[in-house]
Design an enzyme around this catalytic site. Structure first.
Site, mmCIF file in Angstrom:
data_model
loop_
_atom_site.group_PDB
_atom_site.id
_atom_site.type_symbol
_atom_site.label_atom_id
_atom_site.label_comp_id
_atom_site.label_asym_id
_atom_site.label_seq_id
_atom_site.Cartn_x
_atom_site.Cartn_y
_atom_site.Cartn_z
ATOM 1 N N GLU A 25 0.812 -1.222 0.000
ATOM 2 C CA GLU A 25 0.000 0.000 0.000
ATOM 3 C C GLU A 25 0.845 1.272 0.000
ATOM 4 O O GLU A 25 0.356 2.346 0.352
ATOM 5 C CB GLU A 25 -0.943 -0.009 1.208
ATOM 6 C CG GLU A 25 -1.953 -1.131 1.187
ATOM 7 C CD GLU A 25 -2.869 -1.090 2.387
ATOM 8 O OE1 GLU A 25 -3.757 -0.218 2.430
ATOM 9 O OE2 GLU A 25 -2.695 -1.926 3.296
ATOM 10 N N SER A 153 -6.705 -2.109 1.579
ATOM 11 C CA SER A 153 -6.985 -1.472 0.287
ATOM 12 C C SER A 153 -7.513 -2.452 -0.761
ATOM 13 O O SER A 153 -7.359 -2.245 -1.954
ATOM 14 C CB SER A 153 -5.731 -0.767 -0.258
ATOM 15 O OG SER A 153 -5.384 0.319 0.570
ATOM 16 N N TYR A 218 -9.523 4.591 -4.711
ATOM 17 C CA TYR A 218 -8.477 5.595 -4.869
ATOM 18 C C TYR A 218 -8.403 6.275 -6.234
ATOM 19 O O TYR A 218 -7.810 7.343 -6.351
ATOM 20 C CB TYR A 218 -7.112 4.963 -4.568
ATOM 21 C CG TYR A 218 -7.050 4.340 -3.210
ATOM 22 C CD1 TYR A 218 -7.165 5.121 -2.055
ATOM 23 C CD2 TYR A 218 -6.917 2.970 -3.053
ATOM 24 C CE1 TYR A 218 -7.132 4.546 -0.799
ATOM 25 C CE2 TYR A 218 -6.876 2.385 -1.792
ATOM 26 C CZ TYR A 218 -6.987 3.189 -0.678
ATOM 27 O OH TYR A 218 -6.954 2.616 0.569
ATOM 28 N N ARG A 257 -11.009 3.395 11.575
ATOM 29 C CA ARG A 257 -12.217 3.194 10.769
ATOM 30 C C ARG A 257 -12.617 1.733 10.858
ATOM 31 O O ARG A 257 -11.780 0.842 10.675
ATOM 32 C CB ARG A 257 -11.950 3.566 9.317
ATOM 33 C CG ARG A 257 -13.192 3.850 8.496
ATOM 34 C CD ARG A 257 -12.865 3.980 7.021
ATOM 35 N NE ARG A 257 -12.610 2.682 6.417
ATOM 36 C CZ ARG A 257 -11.581 2.409 5.610
ATOM 37 N NH1 ARG A 257 -10.690 3.333 5.320
ATOM 38 N NH2 ARG A 257 -11.430 1.197 5.105
ATOM 39 N N ASP A 259 -15.111 -1.155 9.301
ATOM 40 C CA ASP A 259 -15.913 -1.452 8.120
ATOM 41 C C ASP A 259 -16.917 -2.565 8.395
ATOM 42 O O ASP A 259 -16.584 -3.567 9.057
ATOM 43 C CB ASP A 259 -15.009 -1.877 6.960
ATOM 44 C CG ASP A 259 -14.076 -0.758 6.512
ATOM 45 O OD1 ASP A 259 -14.363 0.415 6.820
ATOM 46 O OD2 ASP A 259 -13.056 -1.063 5.854
ATOM 47 N N GLU A 272 -13.651 -5.438 9.128
ATOM 48 C CA GLU A 272 -12.263 -5.189 9.523
ATOM 49 C C GLU A 272 -12.136 -3.835 10.201
ATOM 50 O O GLU A 272 -13.031 -2.988 10.120
ATOM 51 C CB GLU A 272 -11.333 -5.250 8.317
ATOM 52 C CG GLU A 272 -11.591 -4.187 7.273
ATOM 53 C CD GLU A 272 -10.615 -4.293 6.104
ATOM 54 O OE1 GLU A 272 -9.482 -3.812 6.261
ATOM 55 O OE2 GLU A 272 -10.994 -4.841 5.063
ATOM 56 N N ASN A 274 -9.408 -0.574 10.522
ATOM 57 C CA ASN A 274 -8.235 0.107 9.956
ATOM 58 C C ASN A 274 -7.720 1.122 10.973
ATOM 59 O O ASN A 274 -8.447 2.042 11.353
ATOM 60 C CB ASN A 274 -8.621 0.830 8.667
ATOM 61 C CG ASN A 274 -9.123 -0.122 7.606
ATOM 62 O OD1 ASN A 274 -8.363 -0.660 6.834
ATOM 63 N ND2 ASN A 274 -10.438 -0.353 7.586
ATOM 64 N N GLY A 278 -7.041 5.571 5.051
ATOM 65 C CA GLY A 278 -6.654 6.487 3.996
ATOM 66 C C GLY A 278 -7.073 7.915 4.277
ATOM 67 O O GLY A 278 -8.113 8.170 4.878
#
Length: 315
Positions: A25, A153, A218, A257, A259, A272, A274, A278
């Site tokens: 990443e 990602s 992205y 974050r 999800d 998951e 994070n 991002g």
């Protein structure tokens, strides 16, 4: 509208915005890092962009930095390794510590922890080889998701609808380490940004392809975002509570974050966590922060403020 008093700029000292690194990443991290760096400089912070190598701890010490804004994504930077190195040299950094970073990076172990804390997760199995992946698909029933357990990602992730797709999907995921087979949920994808001890407004997202993949995250300009997500108030509160519960259970702190995927009955399932999400122009945490009344600059400052000790805040 959300408002938070921030400390004086001079309390932060010399700040390293640590980005890049050596994971899959890397490119995303450089994009995120540049955005954070520009925001901090615009706010008057003495910020410096640092492209992390494996000697990052010694570079930060020799550079006379007072603290680090970690915006490394993926293995080597988001999994506790860099956090451990900075603990050893006594340099404050943003986000979760060693344990939280390591647990959250491992998708399978984070699911186990969340399940043990009453947070629903989709059925999943570790697949150490192709035969195990095929057996997992049989147990779960197609469709499934085959993914690396230690990447983010959406790198190496495949949606599998037929048995003929299992082998190529497994081989793609295995390029990036251990593999997990997970039940495919077909409802909305929703994310909850965490800032301090607060869950921000939920964001739902839908890419033009089959799922919210790397391109949609992205690069694409046709990805659809809704913030706040179009959910009932009751479901919104339920997801936010699950998000805060997962964040705490995984020993995370600062910001992150969580999800979720919804099933056909709109039941939410943890996917998951994070710990260094991002921060690009397409990223979800800035979208949620903006909805709650925080500009990107204010968001970065609030994340950075978490590195200040009580003595520094009182000075």
């Amino acid at each position: 509208m959300r408002s938070t008093a921030l400390p004086s700029i001079d309390r932060f000292g010399k700040v390293a915005v640590v980005m890049g690194g050596w994971s899959a990443e890397r490119d995303v991290s450089l994009m995120s890092g540049q955005q954070v760096f520009e925001a901090l400089v615009s706010a008057g912070i003495d910020a410096h962009a640092v492209d992390a190598g494996r000697d990052v701890a010694s570079v930060l010490v020799s550079g006379g930095f007072d603290r680090a804004f970690l915006i490394l994504h993926g293995r080597g930077g988001e999994d506790g390794h860099v956090q451990g190195a900075l603990e050893l040299v006594g340099l404050p950094y943003t986000g979760s510590g060693v344990l939280g970073s390591a647990l959250a990076m491992d998708k399978f172990r984070s699911k186990i922890v969340c399940t043990n804390h009453g947070i629903p997760t989709a059925e999943a199995y570790i697949a150490p080889n192709l035969k195990a992946a095929q057996e997992a698909c049989s147990k779960i029933g197609l469709p499934v998701v085959i993914k690396p357990t230690l990447e983010g990602s959406s790198i190496g992730v495949s949606m599998v609808h037929g048995t003929q797709s299992i082998e190529p999907a497994y081989k793609e995921a295995a390029k990036h380490g251990p593999v997990m087979v997970e039940k495919r949920l077909i409802g909305q994808e929703v994310t909850a940004a965490i800032l301090g001890e607060e869950a921000l407004p939920l964001v739902s997202m839908k890419g033009a392809g089959e799922f919210y993949d790397y391109q949609a995250k992205y690069l694409a300009d046709d990805t659809e975002y809704q913030c706040p997500a179009r959910l009932t108030d009751e479901l919104t509160k339920e997801i936010q509570q699950y998000a805060l519960g997962a964040f705490k259970a995984l020993d995370c702190k600062g910001w992150g974050r969580i999800d979720f995927m919804l099933d056909e009955a709109d039941r939410p399932y943890f996917i998951e966590c994070n710990t260094a999400p991002g921060m690009t122009g397409h990223s979800l945490v800035p979208i949620a922060a903006r909805e709650s009344g925080l500009s990107f600059e204010a968001l970065c400052l609030q994340i950075l403020a978490d590195t200040l000790s009580a003595e520094e805040l009182a000075a």
